[in-house]
Write a protein that holds these residues in place. Structure first.
Motif, PDB file in Angstrom:
ATOM      1  N   SER A 145      41.031  -1.197  21.709  1.00 52.05           N
ATOM      2  CA  SER A 145      41.345   0.030  22.440  1.00 52.05           C
ATOM      3  C   SER A 145      42.754  -0.050  23.013  1.00 52.05           C
ATOM      4  O   SER A 145      43.207  -1.112  23.433  1.00 52.05           O
ATOM      5  CB  SER A 145      40.339   0.258  23.570  1.00 52.05           C
ATOM      6  OG  SER A 145      40.343  -0.808  24.492  1.00 52.05           O
ATOM      7  N   ALA A 146      43.416   1.100  23.019  1.00 50.60           N
ATOM      8  CA  ALA A 146      44.760   1.182  23.602  1.00 50.60           C
ATOM      9  C   ALA A 146      44.684   0.866  25.090  1.00 50.60           C
ATOM     10  O   ALA A 146      43.774   1.312  25.789  1.00 50.60           O
ATOM     11  CB  ALA A 146      45.328   2.588  23.393  1.00 50.60           C
ATOM     12  N   PHE A 147      45.640   0.066  25.564  1.00 46.68           N
ATOM     13  CA  PHE A 147      45.701  -0.346  26.975  1.00 46.68           C
ATOM     14  C   PHE A 147      44.435  -1.119  27.378  1.00 46.68           C
ATOM     15  O   PHE A 147      44.125  -1.208  28.553  1.00 46.68           O
ATOM     16  CB  PHE A 147      45.878   0.862  27.910  1.00 46.68           C
ATOM     17  CG  PHE A 147      47.262   1.450  27.919  1.00 46.68           C
ATOM     18  CD1 PHE A 147      48.074   1.338  29.043  1.00 46.68           C
ATOM     19  CD2 PHE A 147      47.762   2.118  26.814  1.00 46.68           C
ATOM     20  CE1 PHE A 147      49.350   1.889  29.063  1.00 46.68           C
ATOM     21  CE2 PHE A 147      49.034   2.663  26.819  1.00 46.68           C
ATOM     22  CZ  PHE A 147      49.829   2.552  27.946  1.00 46.68           C
ATOM     23  N   ASN A 148      43.710  -1.638  26.403  1.00 47.65           N
ATOM     24  CA  ASN A 148      42.424  -2.303  26.665  1.00 47.65           C
ATOM     25  C   ASN A 148      41.533  -1.407  27.529  1.00 47.65           C
ATOM     26  O   ASN A 148      40.836  -1.856  28.436  1.00 47.65           O
ATOM     27  CB  ASN A 148      42.630  -3.661  27.352  1.00 47.65           C
ATOM     28  CG  ASN A 148      41.375  -4.517  27.329  1.00 47.65           C
ATOM     29  OD1 ASN A 148      40.546  -4.413  26.425  1.00 47.65           O
ATOM     30  ND2 ASN A 148      41.225  -5.358  28.336  1.00 47.65           N
ATOM     31  N   ALA A 149      41.541  -0.111  27.207  1.00 51.61           N
ATOM     32  CA  ALA A 149      40.864   0.881  28.035  1.00 51.61           C
ATOM     33  C   ALA A 149      39.350   0.729  28.032  1.00 51.61           C
ATOM     34  O   ALA A 149      38.691   1.018  29.028  1.00 51.61           O
ATOM     35  CB  ALA A 149      41.237   2.287  27.551  1.00 51.61           C
ATOM     36  N   GLN A 150      38.787   0.304  26.905  1.00 56.33           N
ATOM     37  CA  GLN A 150      37.339   0.117  26.787  1.00 56.33           C
ATOM     38  C   GLN A 150      36.583   1.374  27.242  1.00 56.33           C
ATOM     39  O   GLN A 150      35.705   1.316  28.098  1.00 56.33           O
ATOM     40  CB  GLN A 150      36.885  -1.107  27.574  1.00 56.33           C
ATOM     41  CG  GLN A 150      37.563  -2.391  27.118  1.00 56.33           C
ATOM     42  CD  GLN A 150      37.149  -3.601  27.915  1.00 56.33           C
ATOM     43  OE1 GLN A 150      35.958  -3.876  28.030  1.00 56.33           O
ATOM     44  NE2 GLN A 150      38.114  -4.313  28.451  1.00 56.33           N
ATOM     45  N   VAL A 181      39.196   7.507  30.997  1.00 54.55           N
ATOM     46  CA  VAL A 181      40.341   8.235  30.433  1.00 54.55           C
ATOM     47  C   VAL A 181      41.152   8.908  31.543  1.00 54.55           C
ATOM     48  O   VAL A 181      42.378   8.778  31.592  1.00 54.55           O
ATOM     49  CB  VAL A 181      39.859   9.280  29.402  1.00 54.55           C
ATOM     50  CG1 VAL A 181      41.037  10.126  28.900  1.00 54.55           C
ATOM     51  CG2 VAL A 181      39.151   8.607  28.236  1.00 54.55           C
ATOM     52  N   THR A 182      40.475   9.585  32.443  1.00 55.08           N
ATOM     53  CA  THR A 182      41.151  10.268  33.554  1.00 55.08           C
ATOM     54  C   THR A 182      41.896   9.272  34.438  1.00 55.08           C
ATOM     55  O   THR A 182      43.040   9.524  34.864  1.00 55.08           O
ATOM     56  CB  THR A 182      40.135  11.058  34.400  1.00 55.08           C
ATOM     57  OG1 THR A 182      39.475  12.007  33.556  1.00 55.08           O
ATOM     58  CG2 THR A 182      40.813  11.784  35.546  1.00 55.08           C
ATOM     59  N   GLU A 195      46.003   9.200  35.154  1.00 49.63           N
ATOM     60  CA  GLU A 195      46.610   9.205  36.489  1.00 49.63           C
ATOM     61  C   GLU A 195      47.517   7.997  36.699  1.00 49.63           C
ATOM     62  O   GLU A 195      48.575   8.092  37.320  1.00 49.63           O
ATOM     63  CB  GLU A 195      45.507   9.236  37.551  1.00 49.63           C
ATOM     64  CG  GLU A 195      44.731  10.541  37.568  1.00 49.63           C
ATOM     65  CD  GLU A 195      43.477  10.494  38.425  1.00 49.63           C
ATOM     66  OE1 GLU A 195      43.156   9.399  38.958  1.00 49.63           O
ATOM     67  OE2 GLU A 195      42.805  11.528  38.545  1.00 49.63           O
ATOM     68  N   GLN A 196      47.097   6.869  36.138  1.00 48.97           N
ATOM     69  CA  GLN A 196      47.856   5.629  36.325  1.00 48.97           C
ATOM     70  C   GLN A 196      49.112   5.588  35.460  1.00 48.97           C
ATOM     71  O   GLN A 196      50.141   5.046  35.877  1.00 48.97           O
ATOM     72  CB  GLN A 196      46.954   4.433  35.998  1.00 48.97           C
ATOM     73  CG  GLN A 196      47.569   3.085  36.323  1.00 48.97           C
ATOM     74  CD  GLN A 196      46.593   1.948  36.065  1.00 48.97           C
ATOM     75  OE1 GLN A 196      45.451   2.146  35.671  1.00 48.97           O
ATOM     76  NE2 GLN A 196      47.059   0.735  36.284  1.00 48.97           N
ATOM     77  N   PHE A 197      49.028   6.158  34.252  1.00 44.48           N
ATOM     78  CA  PHE A 197      50.150   6.115  33.308  1.00 44.48           C
ATOM     79  C   PHE A 197      50.466   7.551  32.858  1.00 44.48           C
ATOM     80  O   PHE A 197      50.155   7.947  31.730  1.00 44.48           O
ATOM     81  CB  PHE A 197      49.805   5.251  32.097  1.00 44.48           C
ATOM     82  CG  PHE A 197      49.449   3.833  32.442  1.00 44.48           C
ATOM     83  CD1 PHE A 197      50.432   2.890  32.723  1.00 44.48           C
ATOM     84  CD2 PHE A 197      48.114   3.435  32.495  1.00 44.48           C
ATOM     85  CE1 PHE A 197      50.093   1.578  33.033  1.00 44.48           C
ATOM     86  CE2 PHE A 197      47.769   2.126  32.804  1.00 44.48           C
ATOM     87  CZ  PHE A 197      48.768   1.199  33.087  1.00 44.48           C
ATOM     88  N   ASP A 236      48.769  12.638  27.874  1.00 44.58           N
ATOM     89  CA  ASP A 236      48.247  13.432  26.762  1.00 44.58           C
ATOM     90  C   ASP A 236      47.639  12.577  25.657  1.00 44.58           C
ATOM     91  O   ASP A 236      46.823  13.067  24.868  1.00 44.58           O
ATOM     92  CB  ASP A 236      49.357  14.300  26.159  1.00 44.58           C
ATOM     93  CG  ASP A 236      49.819  15.404  27.110  1.00 44.58           C
ATOM     94  OD1 ASP A 236      49.093  15.688  28.087  1.00 44.58           O
ATOM     95  OD2 ASP A 236      50.897  15.966  26.872  1.00 44.58           O
ATOM     96  N   ASN A 237      48.045  11.330  25.600  1.00 40.17           N
ATOM     97  CA  ASN A 237      47.589  10.462  24.506  1.00 40.17           C
ATOM     98  C   ASN A 237      46.231   9.812  24.760  1.00 40.17           C
ATOM     99  O   ASN A 237      45.521   9.478  23.804  1.00 40.17           O
ATOM    100  CB  ASN A 237      48.615   9.346  24.244  1.00 40.17           C
ATOM    101  CG  ASN A 237      49.898   9.884  23.655  1.00 40.17           C
ATOM    102  OD1 ASN A 237      49.886  10.826  22.875  1.00 40.17           O
ATOM    103  ND2 ASN A 237      51.010   9.287  24.041  1.00 40.17           N
TER     104      ASN A 237
END
Length: 197
Positions: free
Chosen positions: A41-46, A104-105, A109-111, A116-117
């Motif tokens: 996952s992008a940014f290790n978003a999980q 995701v939200t 907010e953090q980045f 949008d991505n």
């Protein structure tokens, strides 16, 4: 050909499935848990989540889907829809694939530069999770397919299975012992799809 490509070649949409798999529910649960941990996952978003339904809960989901579809689908030909849903209901279980929109939200907010991505990346991650799971199910001898009855069944599934409100349903994967025959799959030449410089 690598073992991975052999496994991917064997993975096909299997619509005729049954409950008599010889694979325990616990083994499938472990497979899904491992697949979700191994999906990148992008940014290790999980952001990925799953609900795995067996037995009566599997049947309940497809009955809910039938009831929700009946509210919006034309009555003419609806018996074909019922037959299709019953074929999914006949399997060992169903995996419901979700994205946790709260994650995701939070990342948006953090980045803010990538705001949008993050929803796009979450969808891509979900697709990878589905492929990892589907291929792993194939390797242990189960057939599966990917279905998309969302958003029609979202609210009913959320209520029936106590799914958190921040989880967005993306796809459903009924699975079981494959009892259908698959036709050869025609693919356009790779050279028509890949450009090399």
């Amino acid at each position: 050909m690598s073992n991975l490509f052999n496994a991917l070649s064997a993975r096909r949409s299997r619509y005729g499935i049954s409950k008599e798999t010889g694979i325990t529910n616990e083994a499938v649960q472990k497979l899904v848990e491992e697949a979700i941990q191994l999906t990148p996952s992008a940014f290790n978003a999980q952001t990925q989540r799953a609900v795995v339904l067996f037995g009566e809960n599997n049947e309940k989901f497809w009955d809910l889907t039938r009831d929700e579809l009946r509210k919006v689908a034309p009555a003419e030909g609806f018996e074909n829809t019922i037959a299709k849903l019953n074929s999914f209901k006949a399997g060992q279980g169903t995996i419901l694939y979700y994205i946790d929109t709260a994650v995701v939200t939070g990342l948006q907010e953090q980045f803010a530069l990538y705001a949008d991505n993050f929803p796009v990346w979450a969808e891509q991650e979900n697709g990878m999770f589905q492929l990892v799971t589907w291929t792993a199910l194939t390797e242990i001898g189960l057939g599966a397919s990917v279905q998309h009855y969302n958003p029609i069944v979202d609210a009913a599934a959320q209520e029936a299975f106590n799914v958190p409100s921040t989880w967005k349903l993306v796809a459903q994967m009924p699975f079981g012992k494959a009892i259908d025959e698959v036709a050869p799959k025609e693919l356009a030449p790779a050279a028509d799809k890949v450009i090399v410089f």
